[in-house]
Design a protein around this motif. Structure first.
Motif, PDB file in Angstrom:
ATOM      1  N   ASP A  16      21.069  68.202  54.419  1.00  0.00           N
ATOM      2  CA  ASP A  16      19.655  68.416  54.126  1.00  0.00           C
ATOM      3  C   ASP A  16      18.773  67.428  54.875  1.00  0.00           C
ATOM      4  O   ASP A  16      17.658  67.758  55.280  1.00  0.00           O
ATOM      5  CB  ASP A  16      19.401  68.298  52.617  1.00  0.00           C
ATOM      6  CG  ASP A  16      19.806  69.561  51.894  1.00  0.00           C
ATOM      7  OD1 ASP A  16      20.545  70.344  52.512  1.00  0.00           O
ATOM      8  OD2 ASP A  16      19.393  69.760  50.740  1.00  0.00           O
ATOM      9  N   GLY A  30      16.837  55.454  42.589  1.00  0.00           N
ATOM     10  CA  GLY A  30      16.153  56.611  43.164  1.00  0.00           C
ATOM     11  C   GLY A  30      16.913  57.916  43.050  1.00  0.00           C
ATOM     12  O   GLY A  30      16.868  58.729  43.953  1.00  0.00           O
ATOM     13  N   GLU A  31      17.606  58.116  41.942  1.00  0.00           N
ATOM     14  CA  GLU A  31      18.310  59.382  41.755  1.00  0.00           C
ATOM     15  C   GLU A  31      17.454  60.320  40.917  1.00  0.00           C
ATOM     16  O   GLU A  31      17.027  59.965  39.822  1.00  0.00           O
ATOM     17  CB  GLU A  31      19.643  59.133  41.061  1.00  0.00           C
ATOM     18  CG  GLU A  31      20.665  58.509  41.984  1.00  0.00           C
ATOM     19  CD  GLU A  31      21.944  58.160  41.264  1.00  0.00           C
ATOM     20  OE1 GLU A  31      22.115  58.621  40.120  1.00  0.00           O
ATOM     21  OE2 GLU A  31      22.738  57.419  41.839  1.00  0.00           O
ATOM     22  N   ILE A  32      17.247  61.516  41.443  1.00  0.00           N
ATOM     23  CA  ILE A  32      16.464  62.506  40.714  1.00  0.00           C
ATOM     24  C   ILE A  32      17.384  63.644  40.320  1.00  0.00           C
ATOM     25  O   ILE A  32      18.047  64.226  41.172  1.00  0.00           O
ATOM     26  CB  ILE A  32      15.313  63.038  41.575  1.00  0.00           C
ATOM     27  CG1 ILE A  32      14.386  61.897  41.970  1.00  0.00           C
ATOM     28  CG2 ILE A  32      14.529  64.107  40.824  1.00  0.00           C
ATOM     29  CD1 ILE A  32      13.331  62.288  42.958  1.00  0.00           C
ATOM     30  N   PRO A  36      20.916  67.716  41.385  1.00  0.00           N
ATOM     31  CA  PRO A  36      20.011  66.929  42.228  1.00  0.00           C
ATOM     32  C   PRO A  36      18.869  67.774  42.772  1.00  0.00           C
ATOM     33  O   PRO A  36      18.918  69.004  42.765  1.00  0.00           O
ATOM     34  CB  PRO A  36      20.915  66.432  43.357  1.00  0.00           C
ATOM     35  CG  PRO A  36      22.090  67.310  43.331  1.00  0.00           C
ATOM     36  CD  PRO A  36      22.268  67.763  41.923  1.00  0.00           C
ATOM     37  N   LEU A  37      17.863  67.064  43.256  1.00  0.00           N
ATOM     38  CA  LEU A  37      16.619  67.727  43.663  1.00  0.00           C
ATOM     39  C   LEU A  37      16.852  68.759  44.752  1.00  0.00           C
ATOM     40  O   LEU A  37      16.314  69.868  44.708  1.00  0.00           O
ATOM     41  CB  LEU A  37      15.629  66.659  44.146  1.00  0.00           C
ATOM     42  CG  LEU A  37      14.279  67.133  44.657  1.00  0.00           C
ATOM     43  CD1 LEU A  37      13.474  67.763  43.564  1.00  0.00           C
ATOM     44  CD2 LEU A  37      13.509  65.994  45.281  1.00  0.00           C
ATOM     45  N   ASN A  38      17.683  68.422  45.737  1.00  0.00           N
ATOM     46  CA  ASN A  38      17.861  69.316  46.882  1.00  0.00           C
ATOM     47  C   ASN A  38      18.598  70.591  46.506  1.00  0.00           C
ATOM     48  O   ASN A  38      18.474  71.603  47.163  1.00  0.00           O
ATOM     49  CB  ASN A  38      18.593  68.582  48.021  1.00  0.00           C
ATOM     50  CG  ASN A  38      20.016  68.270  47.658  1.00  0.00           C
ATOM     51  OD1 ASN A  38      20.312  67.943  46.517  1.00  0.00           O
ATOM     52  ND2 ASN A  38      20.905  68.369  48.606  1.00  0.00           N
ATOM     53  N   GLU A  39      19.383  70.521  45.438  1.00  0.00           N
ATOM     54  CA  GLU A  39      20.103  71.728  45.031  1.00  0.00           C
ATOM     55  C   GLU A  39      19.269  72.589  44.084  1.00  0.00           C
ATOM     56  O   GLU A  39      19.477  73.791  44.005  1.00  0.00           O
ATOM     57  CB  GLU A  39      21.421  71.337  44.353  1.00  0.00           C
ATOM     58  CG  GLU A  39      22.466  70.876  45.353  1.00  0.00           C
ATOM     59  CD  GLU A  39      23.778  70.531  44.695  1.00  0.00           C
ATOM     60  OE1 GLU A  39      23.999  70.953  43.547  1.00  0.00           O
ATOM     61  OE2 GLU A  39      24.570  69.813  45.322  1.00  0.00           O
ATOM     62  N   LYS A  87       9.967  70.662  46.646  1.00  0.00           N
ATOM     63  CA  LYS A  87      10.543  69.308  46.616  1.00  0.00           C
ATOM     64  C   LYS A  87       9.441  68.278  46.795  1.00  0.00           C
ATOM     65  O   LYS A  87       9.411  67.240  46.130  1.00  0.00           O
ATOM     66  CB  LYS A  87      11.552  69.139  47.753  1.00  0.00           C
ATOM     67  CG  LYS A  87      12.872  69.816  47.522  1.00  0.00           C
ATOM     68  CD  LYS A  87      13.824  69.442  48.652  1.00  0.00           C
ATOM     69  CE  LYS A  87      14.543  70.666  49.158  1.00  0.00           C
ATOM     70  NZ  LYS A  87      15.318  70.417  50.359  1.00  0.00           N
ATOM     71  N   GLN A 124      14.835  60.802  49.673  1.00  0.00           N
ATOM     72  CA  GLN A 124      14.693  61.363  48.320  1.00  0.00           C
ATOM     73  C   GLN A 124      14.534  62.884  48.358  1.00  0.00           C
ATOM     74  O   GLN A 124      14.998  63.578  47.463  1.00  0.00           O
ATOM     75  CB  GLN A 124      13.489  60.734  47.625  1.00  0.00           C
ATOM     76  CG  GLN A 124      13.742  59.309  47.191  1.00  0.00           C
ATOM     77  CD  GLN A 124      13.391  59.088  45.752  1.00  0.00           C
ATOM     78  OE1 GLN A 124      12.267  59.327  45.340  1.00  0.00           O
ATOM     79  NE2 GLN A 124      14.336  58.627  44.969  1.00  0.00           N
ATOM     80  N   GLY A 158      20.321  68.490  35.339  1.00  0.00           N
ATOM     81  CA  GLY A 158      21.676  68.095  35.715  1.00  0.00           C
ATOM     82  C   GLY A 158      22.028  68.316  37.164  1.00  0.00           C
ATOM     83  O   GLY A 158      23.141  68.034  37.575  1.00  0.00           O
ATOM     84  N   LEU A 188       7.889  65.050  44.381  1.00  0.00           N
ATOM     85  CA  LEU A 188       7.864  63.648  44.822  1.00  0.00           C
ATOM     86  C   LEU A 188       6.463  63.073  44.938  1.00  0.00           C
ATOM     87  O   LEU A 188       6.307  61.867  45.132  1.00  0.00           O
ATOM     88  CB  LEU A 188       8.573  63.516  46.170  1.00  0.00           C
ATOM     89  CG  LEU A 188      10.085  63.675  46.178  1.00  0.00           C
ATOM     90  CD1 LEU A 188      10.628  63.489  47.566  1.00  0.00           C
ATOM     91  CD2 LEU A 188      10.741  62.669  45.250  1.00  0.00           C
ATOM     92  N   SER A 191      17.813  64.121  48.709  1.00  0.00           N
ATOM     93  CA  SER A 191      18.656  63.431  47.711  1.00  0.00           C
ATOM     94  C   SER A 191      19.948  62.909  48.328  1.00  0.00           C
ATOM     95  O   SER A 191      21.026  63.038  47.764  1.00  0.00           O
ATOM     96  CB  SER A 191      18.945  64.254  46.464  1.00  0.00           C
ATOM     97  OG  SER A 191      18.538  65.542  46.554  1.00  0.00           O
ATOM     98  N   MET A 242      12.225  55.474  45.604  1.00  0.00           N
ATOM     99  CA  MET A 242      13.515  54.770  45.482  1.00  0.00           C
ATOM    100  C   MET A 242      13.496  53.689  44.402  1.00  0.00           C
ATOM    101  O   MET A 242      14.281  52.758  44.457  1.00  0.00           O
ATOM    102  CB  MET A 242      13.927  54.122  46.807  1.00  0.00           C
ATOM    103  CG  MET A 242      14.018  55.054  47.966  1.00  0.00           C
ATOM    104  SD  MET A 242      15.379  56.175  47.849  1.00  0.00           S
ATOM    105  CE  MET A 242      16.742  55.058  47.920  1.00  0.00           C
ATOM    106  N   TRP A 247      12.869  54.637  40.880  1.00  0.00           N
ATOM    107  CA  TRP A 247      13.118  55.206  39.551  1.00  0.00           C
ATOM    108  C   TRP A 247      14.357  56.086  39.561  1.00  0.00           C
ATOM    109  O   TRP A 247      14.623  56.784  40.541  1.00  0.00           O
ATOM    110  CB  TRP A 247      11.935  56.075  39.116  1.00  0.00           C
ATOM    111  CG  TRP A 247      10.614  55.381  39.150  1.00  0.00           C
ATOM    112  CD1 TRP A 247       9.597  55.622  40.017  1.00  0.00           C
ATOM    113  CD2 TRP A 247      10.149  54.345  38.289  1.00  0.00           C
ATOM    114  NE1 TRP A 247       8.533  54.799  39.757  1.00  0.00           N
ATOM    115  CE2 TRP A 247       8.846  54.004  38.697  1.00  0.00           C
ATOM    116  CE3 TRP A 247      10.715  53.663  37.213  1.00  0.00           C
ATOM    117  CZ2 TRP A 247       8.113  53.011  38.070  1.00  0.00           C
ATOM    118  CZ3 TRP A 247       9.967  52.688  36.590  1.00  0.00           C
ATOM    119  CH2 TRP A 247       8.682  52.377  37.016  1.00  0.00           C
TER     120      TRP A 247
END
Lengths: 317, 402
Positions: free
Chosen positions: B393, A213-215, A221-224, A232, B385, A219, A236, B388, A246, A248
């Protein structure tokens, strides 16, 4: 010797070219000899010296080779190839050898070429086709043609077209048949599938693989990458709809446009990638409307108006 | 609900601590064992003979009712401290905004999740103490906690500092390096004209340090010879560091700090820990400019030219005879220069939450009454998710949910 060759040879372009190669070789020789004096000629400094003469042996670019096979040194042509250098010098000194070269050249010129090309081989277009080139004139009957002729002789009244084409005229053409939907196929390479999509000015490619489940988007991450919750969330959405949170490892490359455009482009790209991975995800994603392409772009500005719709303010007189 | 569990766990903890203390001397625990019920510490760490830490769960210690047992069966790893206790050990300073929100909104107690990097550093500190702080290589000098923004670097550092205070270490804790470098005004320092004195900052900082560690400082005698020129205060072996700092005037604060740092190097009575939060700021220009150079602008003066903060910059070959340095980074400014300075071995990575840790955190919020009911599995995954796995967050999202 070079001048002599040039004088004796007839003025043919391709021959000149062949001789020019030798000239280059010889002129290079003389240059090399002049510039081969190194200031730091002592043995201790020679390893560190970077002048042409010291690095000559190590320099790859000084050797001109026409073959990729480096082991075959006989084929190498260049100043640094000593065998070739010897040949050139020997030819220069020995007159008999040079005469031989000239004779060979003259033979090539004056003797008849090995294979003539017939005039007929050249494609010359003319308004009237000559009889021996005319396709119809030369055409012979094939076996099928003879069979037809025989058939017509024996069954003179038969309708040959009907026998060959059994269908009715009604079935032959269906102008109002509905369009066949595009055949959907999975496309999984090394356990990964990818989808591509556009929105406004932005484009995105999403590749998915089974994982923890890493997006990552470009390069990061999603939250950054996205700070707004709505963006966001829109990324999703396909995972929520297909109930595969969680599951893929998603890797996205997005470019162009703004944040919202990218977020929505990624959303559809991800949905497409899921469909390409397994067709079972398709119905739910389609019902949620995530596979829909939003083709709207920025509306163009019109002449006589401030913007696409906005008008100039009215001024009396 | 949470109070009942906390008291239950505190009871178990008291028994655990007593047992552990009796069984072996190589034990570490958060909080005093005699006063554990008031301090509400939920976790212990015990160290084997092989020097490897183990986290204890409190499932089998005491016989309780079935409801409590089910709740206790969740392996708690939260360190809960009162606000007063926090300020008594770590000092009064302004917390980061999101962390302060969490402390004020959720519960009056300050609970932080104990995670692997904190244990790693504590283990290293123990090893160094057993080694009597003999430094063979660069890795024996310092550790740097590093991670992404909001991953819990400074929380881990505060946990380490809290542990060290409980273990009778002398801790010099810089909770915010930005304030440490840029607080107050600069004055000219006559002995060395290239550097600037920071009287305002040093005065505040040393006074707070004195409040926290006054009892320890009374036991440490001075070991170096020096004279403070401002008020002709001379050192002698009869005097202690307490006398040095308490006799400090406002204008002599930087001088005192300079000599205090030298004394700190020579301390033998206690193990010394220097903890710096935001260490990468030492490698960037400060907010000041050179006041005697008309060509310079604001934010050009390097930290090396500030007298007080330049003393703490060198952690690679610091001269603490009986101590080490633990630092953590911030994401205020880039860290490239720090990475060039420090070796890769000494950097302890603070990772993002695992899904289990996120679930622990949400469970804590539910039991403290902040969330009405525990969210289903899918929403936890969704939130994980969305954030992340980033702790900060995740809290920001959960703050909205309530």
């Amino acid at each position: 010797m070079i001048n002599r060759i040039l004088l004796n040879t007839p003025s043919k372009g391709y021959l000149k070219r062949s001789i020019d190669t030798t000239i280059i070789g010889l002129s290079g020789l003389s240059l090399q000899n002049n510039s081969s004096r190194c200031i730091s000629s002592s043995s201790s400094n020679k390893q560190n010296c970077r002048c042409l003469s010291c690095t000559k042996s190590n320099n790859i670019y000084s050797i001109r080779s026409y073959s990729t096979n480096n082991n075959n040194k006989e084929n190498e042509i260049g100043i640094n190839n000593e065998a070739f250098k010897k040949k050139l010098v020997d030819n220069y000194k020995d007159e008999t050898n040079s005469r031989k070269i000239l004779e060979n050249l003259n033979q090539e010129l004056h003797s008849a070429p090995k294979s003539y090309k017939k005039a007929d081989d050249y494609q010359v277009r003319s308004p009237i086709v000559s009889p021996h080139e005319d396709e119809e004139f030369n055409q012979r009957f094939s076996a099928a043609d003879y069979a037809n002729i025989l058939h017509e002789k024996e069954f003179a009244d038969s309708n040959r077209e009907e026998e060959l084409l059994p269908f009715d005229d009604v079935n032959r053409f269906k102008p109002f048949a509905p369009l066949r939907p595009r055949i959907q196929q999975t496309q999984v390479i090394d356990g990964a599938s990818s989808g591509y999509s556009k929105r406004k000015r932005s484009r995105a490619v999403a590749t998915i693989k089974e994982g923890a489940g890493e997006i990552s988007i470009n390069g990061r991450p999603l939250n950054e990458y996205f700070h707004a919750i709505s963006y966001k969330d829109s990324v999703l959405q396909p995972l929520v709809v297909s109930e595969t949170l969680m599951k893929w490892n998603v890797d996205v490359r997005a470019w162009g446009g703004g944040m919202k455009g990218q977020a929505e482009a990624i959303r559809r790209a991800l949905a497409m990638a899921l469909c390409k991975y397994d067709l079972a995800y398709r119905p739910s994603l389609k019902l949620a409307g995530l596979l829909k392409n939003d083709a709207r772009k920025v509306e163009r500005k019109k002449p006589g108006q401030l913007k696409a719709r906005k008008k100039f303010p009215l001024v009396k007189r | 609900m949470i109070r009942s569990t906390v008291t239950g766990i505190a009871k178990t903890l008291a028994t655990v601590n007593r047992r552990v203390v009796r069984s072996s001397n190589n034990t570490l625990y958060f909080g005093n064992s005699s006063n554990s019920s008031s301090s509400r510490c939920l976790s212990t760490i015990s160290i084997n003979n092989n020097n490897k830490y183990q986290v204890r769960s409190y499932t089998t210690e005491t016989a309780t009712t079935t409801e409590e047992q089910e709740e206790i069966s969740i392996p708690y790893k939260f360190l809960t401290i009162n606000k007063e206790q926090w300020e008594a050990t770590l000092g009064k300073y302004k917390l980061p905004k999101t962390l302060e929100d969490q402390f004020t909104m959720v519960n009056k107690d300050r609970a932080t999740l104990l995670r692997k990097p904190a244990f790693e550093v504590i283990q290293w500190l123990n090893e160094m103490r057993e080694q009597q702080f003999i430094k063979d290589s660069e890795s024996d000098y310092y550790k740097i906690l590093d991670g992404r923004k909001g991953s819990g670097k400074s929380v881990a550092l505060s946990q380490v500092v809290f542990w060290a205070q409980q273990q009778d270490w002398l801790v010099l804790y810089v909770p915010d390096a930005f304030n440490f470098i840029n607080n107050g005004s600069l004055t000219k320092y006559t002995p060395n004209p290239l550097t600037f004195a920071q009287n305002e900052m040093c005065f505040e900082f040393l006074n707070q340090f004195l409040e926290l560690n006054s009892e320890k400082l009374k036991n440490i005698n001075l070991k170096t010879r020096f004279v403070i020129e401002y008020n002709n205060w001379t050192s002698s072996p009869d005097k202690t560091i307490y006398d040095l700092i308490s006799g400090m005037k406002f204008d002599s604060a930087t001088e005192v700090f300079y000599h205090f740092k030298k004394e700190l190097n020579a301390v033998v009575e206690y193990p010394v820990l220097v903890a710096i939060d935001g260490y990468n700021l030492f490698f960037r220009a400060s907010e000041y400019g050179d006041m005697y150079d008309p060509a310079s602008f604001h934010r050009t003066l390097p930290v090396d030219r500030l007298l007080a903060s330049s003393l703490l910059k060198d952690i690679k070959s610091h001269q603490l005879s009986n101590g080490v340095v633990v630092a953590c980074t911030t994401d205020l400014l880039p860290k490239d220069a720090m990475y060039e300075y420090s070796s890769q071995e000494n950097i302890v990575d603070v990772p993002k939450y695992s899904l289990y840790e996120a679930r622990l955190f949400i469970n804590y919020l539910v039991e403290s009454g902040y969330l009405a009911k525990s969210p289903p599995q899918e929403t936890i995954q969704y939130l994980y998710q969305m954030a992340s796995g980033n702790p900060q967050d995740l809290w920001k999202l959960l703050r909205i949910m309530n």
